[in-house]
Design a protein around this motif. Structure first.
Motif, PDB file in Angstrom:
ATOM      1  N   PRO A 304       0.818  -1.229   0.000  1.00  0.00           N
ATOM      2  CA  PRO A 304       0.000   0.000   0.000  1.00  0.00           C
ATOM      3  C   PRO A 304       0.850   1.278   0.000  1.00  0.00           C
ATOM      4  O   PRO A 304       0.385   2.320  -0.451  1.00  0.00           O
ATOM      5  CB  PRO A 304      -0.795  -0.103   1.311  1.00  0.00           C
ATOM      6  N   ILE A 305       2.087   1.200   0.497  1.00  0.00           N
ATOM      7  CA  ILE A 305       2.915   2.410   0.533  1.00  0.00           C
ATOM      8  C   ILE A 305       3.217   2.894  -0.893  1.00  0.00           C
ATOM      9  O   ILE A 305       3.121   4.082  -1.197  1.00  0.00           O
ATOM     10  CB  ILE A 305       4.237   2.156   1.290  1.00  0.00           C
ATOM     11  N   ILE A 306       3.551   1.943  -1.756  1.00  0.00           N
ATOM     12  CA  ILE A 306       3.864   2.324  -3.144  1.00  0.00           C
ATOM     13  C   ILE A 306       2.646   2.945  -3.832  1.00  0.00           C
ATOM     14  O   ILE A 306       2.746   3.977  -4.501  1.00  0.00           O
ATOM     15  CB  ILE A 306       4.343   1.081  -3.925  1.00  0.00           C
ATOM     16  N   ALA A 307       1.484   2.310  -3.619  1.00  0.00           N
ATOM     17  CA  ALA A 307       0.269   2.827  -4.248  1.00  0.00           C
ATOM     18  C   ALA A 307      -0.053   4.222  -3.713  1.00  0.00           C
ATOM     19  O   ALA A 307      -0.390   5.134  -4.489  1.00  0.00           O
ATOM     20  CB  ALA A 307      -0.892   1.868  -3.992  1.00  0.00           C
ATOM     21  N   SER A 308       0.081   4.400  -2.413  1.00  0.00           N
ATOM     22  CA  SER A 308      -0.285   5.667  -1.794  1.00  0.00           C
ATOM     23  C   SER A 308       0.616   6.815  -2.258  1.00  0.00           C
ATOM     24  O   SER A 308       0.137   7.915  -2.596  1.00  0.00           O
ATOM     25  CB  SER A 308      -0.226   5.494  -0.272  1.00  0.00           C
ATOM     26  N   ALA A 375      12.480  -0.136  -3.831  1.00  0.00           N
ATOM     27  CA  ALA A 375      12.991   1.132  -4.351  1.00  0.00           C
ATOM     28  C   ALA A 375      12.709   1.279  -5.849  1.00  0.00           C
ATOM     29  O   ALA A 375      12.288   2.337  -6.323  1.00  0.00           O
ATOM     30  CB  ALA A 375      14.483   1.253  -4.070  1.00  0.00           C
ATOM     31  N   THR A 376      12.921   0.182  -6.596  1.00  0.00           N
ATOM     32  CA  THR A 376      12.668   0.224  -8.038  1.00  0.00           C
ATOM     33  C   THR A 376      11.196   0.500  -8.326  1.00  0.00           C
ATOM     34  O   THR A 376      10.848   1.340  -9.163  1.00  0.00           O
ATOM     35  CB  THR A 376      13.076  -1.108  -8.696  1.00  0.00           C
ATOM     36  N   ALA A 377      10.329  -0.217  -7.603  1.00  0.00           N
ATOM     37  CA  ALA A 377       8.886  -0.033  -7.828  1.00  0.00           C
ATOM     38  C   ALA A 377       8.469   1.390  -7.472  1.00  0.00           C
ATOM     39  O   ALA A 377       7.644   1.995  -8.166  1.00  0.00           O
ATOM     40  CB  ALA A 377       8.099  -1.054  -7.000  1.00  0.00           C
ATOM     41  N   MET A 378       9.053   1.935  -6.412  1.00  0.00           N
ATOM     42  CA  MET A 378       8.721   3.312  -6.017  1.00  0.00           C
ATOM     43  C   MET A 378       9.118   4.300  -7.124  1.00  0.00           C
ATOM     44  O   MET A 378       8.337   5.183  -7.501  1.00  0.00           O
ATOM     45  CB  MET A 378       9.465   3.655  -4.716  1.00  0.00           C
ATOM     46  N   LEU A 379      10.323   4.118  -7.650  1.00  0.00           N
ATOM     47  CA  LEU A 379      10.796   4.997  -8.719  1.00  0.00           C
ATOM     48  C   LEU A 379       9.867   4.926  -9.934  1.00  0.00           C
ATOM     49  O   LEU A 379       9.418   5.949 -10.459  1.00  0.00           O
ATOM     50  CB  LEU A 379      12.225   4.603  -9.114  1.00  0.00           C
ATOM     51  N   VAL A 380       9.590   3.701 -10.361  1.00  0.00           N
ATOM     52  CA  VAL A 380       8.732   3.525 -11.547  1.00  0.00           C
ATOM     53  C   VAL A 380       7.357   4.141 -11.301  1.00  0.00           C
ATOM     54  O   VAL A 380       6.815   4.867 -12.138  1.00  0.00           O
ATOM     55  CB  VAL A 380       8.592   2.032 -11.911  1.00  0.00           C
ATOM     56  N   ASN A 381       6.800   3.905 -10.112  1.00  0.00           N
ATOM     57  CA  ASN A 381       5.430   4.378  -9.875  1.00  0.00           C
ATOM     58  C   ASN A 381       5.363   5.897  -9.753  1.00  0.00           C
ATOM     59  O   ASN A 381       4.413   6.515 -10.235  1.00  0.00           O
ATOM     60  CB  ASN A 381       4.831   3.702  -8.643  1.00  0.00           C
ATOM     61  N   LEU A 382       6.348   6.534  -9.143  1.00  0.00           N
ATOM     62  CA  LEU A 382       6.306   8.000  -9.035  1.00  0.00           C
ATOM     63  C   LEU A 382       6.498   8.656 -10.405  1.00  0.00           C
ATOM     64  O   LEU A 382       5.881   9.669 -10.718  1.00  0.00           O
ATOM     65  CB  LEU A 382       7.356   8.496  -8.036  1.00  0.00           C
ATOM     66  N   VAL A 414      -4.588   3.958 -12.265  1.00  0.00           N
ATOM     67  CA  VAL A 414      -3.245   3.764 -12.817  1.00  0.00           C
ATOM     68  C   VAL A 414      -2.214   3.589 -11.709  1.00  0.00           C
ATOM     69  O   VAL A 414      -1.441   2.628 -11.699  1.00  0.00           O
ATOM     70  CB  VAL A 414      -2.830   4.966 -13.708  1.00  0.00           C
ATOM     71  N   THR A 415      -2.207   4.503 -10.728  1.00  0.00           N
ATOM     72  CA  THR A 415      -1.141   4.463  -9.718  1.00  0.00           C
ATOM     73  C   THR A 415      -1.270   3.235  -8.821  1.00  0.00           C
ATOM     74  O   THR A 415      -0.256   2.641  -8.447  1.00  0.00           O
ATOM     75  CB  THR A 415      -1.117   5.749  -8.868  1.00  0.00           C
ATOM     76  N   ASP A 416      -2.506   2.856  -8.485  1.00  0.00           N
ATOM     77  CA  ASP A 416      -2.682   1.656  -7.658  1.00  0.00           C
ATOM     78  C   ASP A 416      -2.264   0.406  -8.424  1.00  0.00           C
ATOM     79  O   ASP A 416      -1.412  -0.356  -7.984  1.00  0.00           O
ATOM     80  CB  ASP A 416      -4.144   1.511  -7.216  1.00  0.00           C
ATOM     81  N   SER A 417      -2.893   0.208  -9.570  1.00  0.00           N
ATOM     82  CA  SER A 417      -2.684  -1.041 -10.305  1.00  0.00           C
ATOM     83  C   SER A 417      -1.234  -1.177 -10.753  1.00  0.00           C
ATOM     84  O   SER A 417      -0.616  -2.232 -10.593  1.00  0.00           O
ATOM     85  CB  SER A 417      -3.591  -1.095 -11.540  1.00  0.00           C
TER      86      SER A 417
ATOM     87  N   LEU B 302      -8.091  -8.366  -0.961  1.00  0.00           N
ATOM     88  CA  LEU B 302      -9.309  -7.563  -0.755  1.00  0.00           C
ATOM     89  C   LEU B 302      -9.091  -6.294   0.060  1.00  0.00           C
ATOM     90  O   LEU B 302      -9.852  -5.335  -0.068  1.00  0.00           O
ATOM     91  CB  LEU B 302     -10.383  -8.423  -0.063  1.00  0.00           C
ATOM     92  N   MET B 303      -8.062  -6.269   0.894  1.00  0.00           N
ATOM     93  CA  MET B 303      -7.959  -5.138   1.840  1.00  0.00           C
ATOM     94  C   MET B 303      -7.858  -3.757   1.186  1.00  0.00           C
ATOM     95  O   MET B 303      -8.397  -2.789   1.727  1.00  0.00           O
ATOM     96  CB  MET B 303      -6.829  -5.366   2.863  1.00  0.00           C
ATOM     97  N   PRO B 304      -7.210  -3.612   0.012  1.00  0.00           N
ATOM     98  CA  PRO B 304      -7.169  -2.245  -0.551  1.00  0.00           C
ATOM     99  C   PRO B 304      -8.544  -1.701  -0.933  1.00  0.00           C
ATOM    100  O   PRO B 304      -8.744  -0.486  -0.970  1.00  0.00           O
ATOM    101  CB  PRO B 304      -6.293  -2.375  -1.799  1.00  0.00           C
TER     102      PRO B 304
END
Lengths: 432, 432
Positions: A304-308, A375-382, A414-417, B302-304
């Motif tokens: 959830p941190i990455i999505a948020s 870290a990689t996922a965070m970079l890509v998602n931001l 987009v950002t969540d998925s 399901l939690m998200p």
């Protein structure tokens, strides 16, 4: 509102300006609102109605008989009577207009014939116009004959022999210049004529752009039909800005804050339903990787941190883009520059937060692989969030869908998925 | 912007109104912006500066020498010169004011002495006032002697023998009434005097409430110091509404959309940092239940959904409450009614979506226990979201923290953490 207070209210109501009483009514829950309304003197009920928001006004009008509405609106300006007529159901509107006094009926019918959100629907028909080829002295005698000018008249409209609009004559010239001068010497052409079919939004933009305090409304032949004054435009400007704010949460800016809960719930439920679809989509993405989560449960804790973070970064970009689109500052010529700028911001933020959060994950879980993946996922998602935050409103605008309304949910999808997909996908490849 | 186009721009720039050129400048990336700026005729650069947003204006001013700023602002009204002076660094501001021509220097210094966001900082000092005990004929002769009135003068200010403000005299009365009448017979007391220390926000509210197009600014002894006109207030009204919208995403409404990416990233990083803390808090909640997730991975899938629905529902309520607070429609007397109403909406929505999503979970996972747990968590979270969405802005307002700025993140913390906690907690009790 207690009974014994009603008399007090009734006597006090003369000391408040109508707008204050309108605010008080909007701030009062429905039951007390009806009581309060009936305690207000009929003479100012009409003016109060003009200041109320759409839903509250429609509700109060619903409780009145047509002849009562006619009585309390008798003294209002034509544009205000039209506002009130526009809040009535069609059948009642016809009945109301037919019951109006002779002097107002025709003017109201004319303005009602135009769409509510156009210059025609906004204008007032009580303007004074003079011919360009007469002298100031003649104008002065004409004004003295009239005895009084319509409220908030700051200038007269000037027309040529064929009734075409040629400009305006500020009242101050009449005071400071020789009576033998002719009107055309002082015609101010800075005030543009607004075509009767111009949208309210464009009217507001024009007033802001040119610091106007009034403007004439003309037909396609440039003949004067009416005038719009700044006080009506202020309402439009406020509504415009509010619309964006409310639409981003799927709300309607005309809503009464004390609508019955069942009605509010029904309206908001639609928005929650759309959001559910986007949330289910994100869940399906997570479901693709359930085997990985079963083996490394830290993935579920961290995802959830990455999505948020992606959601926040994307919203920042989208908010700026939506605002720039609404104010006309973003078009074809500069949208590429903005896209590059926002993506660069996304890259900077992505790098900063990839390093910081990667280090935090390392400390928390003592697992350098998990840390690197995070870290990689965070970079890509931001980075993706910034790009999507700029692109989505631009695309929606081009598709003629209100970006303020639809951008938020599409962006979250987009950002969540994508956030879940990149993080869980990388983890599945590397860890398993 | 190509070089060969510069001449074209320079010649075209006379045909645009200053505000249009200001918008064009704001819409142009920094490099092209400097080129465009230098192509604009010096005569209108001053007026353009008054229309630019804070950051863009400060940047362009940074590239000019003090004497250049003095030259291009020479023809402006005092309140506009003050606006520009306020955008300068303190040292440059002093130098600039000292270089001003004699006629403006004193007036600018006086206005600059007041805070930027007060009536004093907004006012213009070019007003005309007349004594209440003279005749209209004397006023007319006085005006003819002046030859011209300050721009957007629609009324004269009327004072008594001791220079106290007593009301206004609409220009139209001078035109339509007998020269032997005295000023006090036509004094309009509807236009209230604004104390010089009143906040800009209150000034805007007063203008909106009373449909004013100008108002006098007075000192504590009710002596006239200046006037504020509607065109300045329109800017405040727009900025106010924009502030809320931008603040909810942690943005500054004065930001240049083409700020250098590193500067934008730095500003936004703070907001992302705060959000990270709230996201980590939610993750810690999930971490409490990692054993449960390991056994029933559907929980992670399901939690998200629960968190997301809570976030949307809470945001809807918070948006309405923040708006109502900003417009002064929500206070002590009615906040309880609104809290009850919003909680009821939350209950309705909670029930609707508990049933619908519970059924969907049943279909997806074929597990009635999981479905019941999901439905219960959804109900609890939507109800809590509505309650928190109403309470958080109210509490922040009472603590004198801007609700528009801080509500969103605090709300998400509640809806995420509580949603995860209730769902995973229930699942741990029932399923394991």
């Amino acid at each position: 509102v207690k009974d014994q207070n009603l008399e007090l209210i009734s006597s006090l109501s003369n000391q408040f300006v109508a707008e204050e009483l309108a605010e008080l009514l909007e701030s009062t829950p429905p039951k007390e609102r009806s009581v309060l309304w009936s305690a207000i003197a009929a003479e100012i009920q009409g003016e109060i109605l003009t200041h109320l928001n759409e839903e509250v006004r429609a509700n109060l009008l619903g409780e009145l008989e047509t002849h009562e509405i006619v009585e309390i609106t008798e003294e209002l300006a034509v544009d205000d009577i039209v506002d009130i007529a526009q809040s009535l159901e069609q059948k009642e509107q016809i009945e109301f207009v037919e019951s109006l006094g002779e002097e107002n009926r025709e003017a109201v019918q004319m303005v009602l014939a135009f769409e509510e959100n156009t210059a025609g629907g906004l204008m007032s028909t009580d303007f004074i116009s003079v011919r360009a080829d007469i002298t100031l002295g003649v104008v002065l005698r004409y004004l003295r004959q009239l005895g009084d000018l319509p409220p908030s008249t700051t200038a007269l409209l000037v027309r040529d022999r064929d009734d075409h609009y040629v400009g305006s004559l500020q009242l101050r010239y009449l005071l400071t210049h020789d009576e033998d001068s002719e009107v055309h010497e002082f015609v101010d052409q800075a005030v543009p004529a607004i075509n009767v079919y111009t949208s309210a939004k464009e009217v507001a933009h024009l007033f802001e752009k040119q610091d106007l305090i009034f403007a004439p409304v003309v037909d396609d032949q440039n003949r004067i039909l009416g005038r719009i004054t700044i006080d009506d435009v202020v309402d439009i400007i406020r509504d415009e800005a509010e619309h964006e704010r409310m639409a981003s949460a799927g709300l309607d800016e005309d809503e009464d804050i004390f609508s019955p809960p069942s009605r509010s719930a029904k309206r908001r439920t639609f928005w929650l339903g759309i959001n559910l679809l986007t949330a289910i989509f994100a869940s399906i993405v997570i479901g693709l990787f359930d085997a990985s989560i079963e083996k490394v449960v830290a993935l579920a804790v961290l995802m959830p941190i990455i999505a948020s973070m992606g959601g926040i970064a994307g919203t920042q970009t989208a908010t700026i883009v939506i605002r720039a689109l609404a104010t006309g500052k973003l078009g074809k010529s500069n949208s590429r520059s903005l896209l590059i700028k926002e993506s660069t911001v996304g890259l900077y933020n992505g790098l900063i937060w990839a390093v910081l959060t990667g280090a935090a994950v390392m400390l928390w879980f003592q697992d350098w692989q998990l840390s690197a993946i995070f870290a990689t996922a965070m970079l890509v998602n931001l980075l993706a969030a910034a790009f999507a935050g700029a692109m989505i409103p631009l695309i929606l605008q081009r598709m003629r869908i209100d970006p303020a309304l639809a951008s938020g949910l599409m962006l979250t999808t987009v950002t969540d998925s994508l956030g879940f997909f990149v993080f869980l996908g990388l983890a599945t490849i590397v860890l398993l």
